[in-house]
Write a protein that holds these residues in place. Sequence first.
Motif, short mmCIF file in Angstrom:
data_model
loop_
_atom_site.label_atom_id
_atom_site.label_comp_id
_atom_site.label_asym_id
_atom_site.label_seq_id
_atom_site.Cartn_x
_atom_site.Cartn_y
_atom_site.Cartn_z
N ASP A 71 -1.81 6.35 -5.56
CA ASP A 71 -2.67 5.07 -5.85
C ASP A 71 -2.71 4.07 -4.65
N ALA A 73 -0.25 2.18 -3.60
CA ALA A 73 0.54 1.03 -3.82
C ALA A 73 1.55 0.60 -2.81
N GLU A 88 -14.23 -1.90 -10.47
CA GLU A 88 -13.00 -1.54 -9.57
C GLU A 88 -12.12 -0.88 -10.50
N ASN A 89 -11.99 -0.95 -11.91
CA ASN A 89 -11.25 -0.16 -12.67
C ASN A 89 -11.46 1.20 -12.84
N ILE A 95 -6.51 3.12 -5.81
CA ILE A 95 -6.68 1.69 -6.48
C ILE A 95 -6.13 0.64 -6.02
N GLU A 96 -4.56 0.77 -5.88
CA GLU A 96 -3.72 -0.03 -5.47
C GLU A 96 -4.01 -0.78 -3.96
N ARG A 99 -7.03 -3.06 -4.44
CA ARG A 99 -6.50 -4.34 -5.22
C ARG A 99 -5.70 -5.13 -4.04
N ALA A 100 -5.03 -4.59 -3.48
CA ALA A 100 -4.30 -5.39 -2.50
C ALA A 100 -4.82 -5.89 -1.06
#
Length: 317
Positions: A71, A73, A88-89, A95-96, A99-100
């Motif tokens: 992901d 992160a 987005e979801n 995905i992380e 988001r970041a």
Amino acid sequence: MNNLLSCITDGIRRVAIVGHVRPDGDCAGSVMAAYHYLRDNVPSLEIVPFLQELPYGIRFLVKDCPVRCDDGAGEKFDLVISLDAAAENRIGAGIEAFRACENTVCIDHHQTCTAFGKVNRVEPRASSACEVLYRLMQRDRIGFDTAVCLYTGIIHDTGALRFDNVSPETVMIVSDLIARGIPFTKIIEKSFTEKSLTEMKITGEIIKNSRLFREEHFLYGCCDLEMQKRYGIDPTELGSVVASMNEAREARVVLFMYQFEDGSWKGSLRSKCDVDVAKIALRYGGGGHVKAAGFSFDQDPERAAEEIRKLLPSEEI
Ligand SMILES: [Mn+2]
């Protein structure tokens, strides 16, 4: 945004490219096309494509490429580009990282797309994310690998140019890509038409057990974990089942539901009439297109099918 390269402003060194969960041909095709295009045209960039595991037929798209399936992160990217994800979801791998990141781009063609990037290019009438992406590229900067990926995405989202999302512009793009000498026949055969014998057999059993509601012209079928284990296959090999079911003359709306290892289900919807299946999928937190959409759910599949049947118009036989 009219040009993908205009996103690469001064100071951008590390770029991530992400797609949606359970990637299909258009998702993987657009992510990898963007990867090859940026790599060819801005060699100084570090580019990380993120994709979850691909169905067998389209794994050639990521061959010898440094694709990551986590992901992302805790990692810092200067830019994250999302392709073919409607929200987005819905982003899968990476995905992380998305988001970041403050500097994000969303490129998509779903009518349900929420335009969730800082910069967005959403064309609901385009056949595919690959078609949108092609328009953001300069023709003379498209290399061979980019052309292969774009072509694969367009072919997958248009059912090999059979669906009504095909426009004259789509065909012009395909014409330009074919003119570059890509193995277009082989791509269709290997990634789209060809299936394993096991996939064909399980499709047969699913169709044999499927149920038709004649008044609604609604056909549904399902495949639970037990059946998948019996055939020794996983959900990535069930991508063509809904298309086979959709070939039934008696059906106007088709629902195929299949279960994942964690017990959850995915529903794939197809419509051959004026029923907008994207609206139905949206009720369940999914999305898609008027004639092809999908959603995830946890309830009993028979009940889900019954609920959806009640949303459909019925008529006397
Ligand atoms: Mn798509």
